[in-house]
Design a protein around this motif. Structure first.
Motif, short mmCIF file in Angstrom:
data_model
loop_
_atom_site.label_atom_id
_atom_site.label_comp_id
_atom_site.label_asym_id
_atom_site.label_seq_id
_atom_site.Cartn_x
_atom_site.Cartn_y
_atom_site.Cartn_z
N GLU A 1 0.54 -1.08 0.08
CA GLU A 1 0.40 0.06 0.06
C GLU A 1 0.94 1.26 -0.05
O GLU A 1 0.61 2.25 -1.03
CB GLU A 1 -1.04 -0.40 1.04
N THR A 2 1.76 1.72 0.75
CA THR A 2 2.30 2.26 0.50
C THR A 2 3.86 2.20 0.61
O THR A 2 4.40 3.65 0.84
CB THR A 2 2.82 2.71 2.41
N GLY A 3 4.39 0.81 0.29
CA GLY A 3 5.40 1.67 -1.25
C GLY A 3 7.17 1.13 0.20
O GLY A 3 7.13 0.58 1.04
N VAL B 1 -5.33 10.23 16.07
CA VAL B 1 -4.79 10.27 14.50
C VAL B 1 -5.07 8.81 13.52
O VAL B 1 -5.89 8.60 13.77
CB VAL B 1 -3.72 10.68 14.97
N GLU B 2 -4.34 9.65 11.96
CA GLU B 2 -4.26 8.42 11.53
C GLU B 2 -3.39 8.54 10.06
O GLU B 2 -2.41 9.93 11.12
CB GLU B 2 -5.64 8.77 10.28
N ASP B 3 -2.99 7.71 10.00
CA ASP B 3 -1.59 7.46 8.93
C ASP B 3 -2.07 7.88 7.42
O ASP B 3 -2.79 7.37 7.37
CB ASP B 3 -1.30 5.66 8.66
N SER B 4 -1.61 9.31 7.73
CA SER B 4 -1.83 9.46 6.81
C SER B 4 -1.64 9.21 4.99
O SER B 4 -2.57 9.51 4.01
CB SER B 4 -1.81 11.35 6.50
N VAL B 5 -0.61 8.83 4.69
CA VAL B 5 -0.12 8.07 3.94
C VAL B 5 -1.21 6.69 3.45
O VAL B 5 -1.79 6.26 2.20
CB VAL B 5 1.04 7.33 4.15
#
Length: 327
Positions: free
Chosen positions: A122-124, A243-247
């Motif tokens: 998903e995020t590389g 909070v969230e992991d924005s990527v």
């Protein structure tokens, strides 16, 4: 001859049973593995939120229990009893969102993200955490002193133990208390106790001199007439956040999940404000370690706001404190 045939027949039956059991075991093992793989895939695709037994999480519990989240989207709450465990789950990709505070959130921005499995797809490549704010919450903290220690003023914290969590709003508040009373930092012994239930137990068992708590642990503590030395509401501090992991959350499927979560969260806030917490005592009993007396004493005046960004001055306060402790 009859005896030989009988023994041979028994041997064949036993052999067939052994082979049959062997096949059954292999088949059972295969089915269990397939089920495990399917569950992991489903869990990976779901929107997971790390939560704690604190009242800022109550709208999430209400939304889940009363089916206020659109069932088309799979939203799962992952229960922890320590804020650090919520952060770790977010850092390791086990959840996409977490209930936290501004100090911990701002500090996580410099933490290396531990990518693995589906998350790497998903995020590389491995990266630093990119923290985004889903919403501010109504969490507030009190510094409570053990009444048996006769601590009635911040200056009385000298040569006493204070339970808190490193690099969190409770750590900031510990510094604020020491500075306000003009005490020497080394004279107030900060004891890291991350589990909120354990922290409360230590107070009730007379094992801690003072500690920082939020609701509903505050209500439980005040029933025993312990002393309040500091209250963030009187300091105009609003430090609670989700909070969230924005990527990760930038992907279209995750954005859809985010919209569903926000809609359900807002609906739960409206219901809590309309009916009060007494209406949801069954849910509170399920998720919170409280006595029946504390349950009845929970503040029904506590209001829940719709999703909104944290105030800039609160974010700035967290950043300023972090910059000071890093020096």
């Amino acid at each position: 001859m009859h005896t030989i045939m009988k023994k041979l027949l028994i041997g064949i039956v036993v052999a067939l049973l052994i082979v049959g059991c062997g096949m059954s075991y292999d088949e059972t093992k295969r089915l269990k593995q397939e089920k495990r793989t399917r569950e992991l895939r489903e869990d990976s695709a779901a929107l997971k939120v790390a939560v704690m037994p604190t009242l800022d999480c109550l709208p999430l519990f209400v939304a889940e229990e009363r089916e206020m989240f659109d069932t088309v989207v799979d939203i799962r709450l992952k229960y922890f009893t320590a804020q650090m465990d919520c952060d770790t789950a977010l850092q390791r990709g086990r959840v996409e969102m977490a209930v936290s505070d501004l100090v911990r959130a701002e500090r996580m921005k410099g933490v290396r993200r531990q990518e693995s499995g589906v998350r790497r797809q998903e995020t590389g490549v491995s990266r630093n955490m990119t923290i985004g704010y889903v919403t501010a919450t109504n969490a507030y903290w009190l510094l409570i002193a053990n009444r048996n220690q006769r601590i009635t003023d911040l200056k009385h914290l000298d040569d006493h133990m204070l339970a808190m969590t490193r690099y969190s709003v409770t750590d900031l508040l510990g510094d604020l208390a020491v500075d306000s009373a003009k005490l020497k930092t080394e004279r107030v012994f900060r004891i890291q106790v991350n589990d909120v239930n354990v922290r409360l137990d230590m107070l009730e068992n007379n094992e801690m001199d003072a500690l920082l708590l939020t609701q509903p642990q505050v209500t439980q503590a005040l029933l025993l007439k312990h002393h309040v030395l500091l209250d963030t509401r009187k300091l105009d501090m609003q430090m609670g956040v989700i909070v969230e992991d924005s990527v990760v959350m930038s992907h279209p499927n995750r954005q859809r999940q985010r919209e569903v979560l926000i809609k359900g969260y807002n609906k739960a806030c409206d219901s809590l404000n309309q009916h009060g917490m007494k209406h949801y005592h069954d849910i509170i009993r399920k998720y919170y370690k409280l006595s029946e007396q504390a349950l009845r004493q929970l503040p029904d005046t506590l209001k829940y706001e719709h999703v909104q960004a944290p105030r800039e001055k609160d974010v700035a306060r967290a950043k300023q404190w972090l910059s000071k402790v890093k020096k």
